[in-house]
Structures are given as structure tokens and as C-alpha cells.
Scaffold this motif. Structure first.
Motif, short mmCIF file in Angstrom:
data_model
loop_
_atom_site.label_atom_id
_atom_site.label_comp_id
_atom_site.label_asym_id
_atom_site.label_seq_id
_atom_site.Cartn_x
_atom_site.Cartn_y
_atom_site.Cartn_z
N GLN A 195 0.85 -1.18 0.00
CA GLN A 195 0.00 0.00 0.00
C GLN A 195 0.90 1.24 0.00
O GLN A 195 1.44 1.59 1.04
N GLY A 196 1.10 1.85 -1.13
CA GLY A 196 1.86 3.09 -1.19
C GLY A 196 3.27 3.00 -0.65
O GLY A 196 3.72 3.89 0.05
N GLY A 197 3.97 1.91 -0.96
CA GLY A 197 5.35 1.76 -0.52
C GLY A 197 5.53 1.08 0.82
O GLY A 197 6.65 0.83 1.24
N THR A 198 4.44 0.78 1.51
CA THR A 198 4.52 0.01 2.76
C THR A 198 3.71 -1.27 2.58
O THR A 198 2.96 -1.42 1.62
N TYR A 199 3.88 -2.20 3.49
CA TYR A 199 3.18 -3.48 3.41
C TYR A 199 2.32 -3.68 4.65
O TYR A 199 2.67 -3.22 5.72
N GLU A 200 1.21 -4.40 4.44
CA GLU A 200 0.36 -4.75 5.57
C GLU A 200 -0.07 -6.20 5.46
O GLU A 200 -0.23 -6.73 4.36
N ALA A 201 -0.22 -6.83 6.62
CA ALA A 201 -0.74 -8.18 6.71
C ALA A 201 -2.22 -8.06 7.05
O ALA A 201 -2.61 -7.21 7.86
#
Length: 86
Positions: free
Chosen positions: A23-29
Motif C-alpha cells: 500500500q503506497g510503498g509500505t506493506y500490511e498483513a
């Protein structure tokens, strides 16, 4: 974006247990099955932003999220800690 699947040989893991999304250069689980939690650093979560070194547990399988080097869009590094390899 590109998608990839990772099948875990763990009878407690659901077919679609969780996803990791950029998401926009970051990651989420994100947990996909409300009855089967995803743990990030030992804490259950429905959705959580990931940081370098976070431990992600799905059923009895644990991965370490690494975000050390520049990568191609959509590339995620997950490793299994040596002590969990048996």
C-alpha cells in the motif's frame, strides 16, 4: 498489481488465511478468515502495517518480514527462522 500465492503445509491454515499487500510503498498483513487470526509479533490482528523484522504467524507457521533492500514493485521477502525448520 502482481499477485503471488504461498501454500503453507500446515493443517491449521485456511486455504485463504491471510494476505500481505503493498500500500503506497509500505506493506500490511491482513487476516482473510475472521475465525483464524494472523499474529504479528505475537499479537492477533485483522490488519497491521508491517515493519522490517516483524514476525508473522499463520496457524503454526511463522515468517519474518524483511524490508532491507530496494526491490521491484510487489516483491516481498519472507523467511522462516532457522529454529522453526526442524
Amino acid at each position: 498489481g502482481a499477485a503471488a500465492s504461498l501454500r503453507i503445509d500446515d493443517r491449521r491454515a485456511a486455504d485463504r488465511h491471510a494476505e500481505i499487500r503493498e500500500q503506497g510503498g509500505t506493506y500490511e498483513a491482513r487476516a482473510l478468515d475472521p475465525k483464524r487470526p494472523v499474529l504479528v509479533n505475537g499479537e492477533p490482528c485483522a490488519k497491521r502495517r508491517l515493519h522490517h523484522g516483524d514476525w508473522i504467524s499463520i496457524a503454526d507457521t511463522t515468517f519474518v518480514f524483511t524490508d532491507e533492500e530496494p526491490r521491484k514493485a510487489g516483491q516481498v521477502d519472507l523467511s522462516i527462522p532457522k529454529e522453526d525448520l526442524g
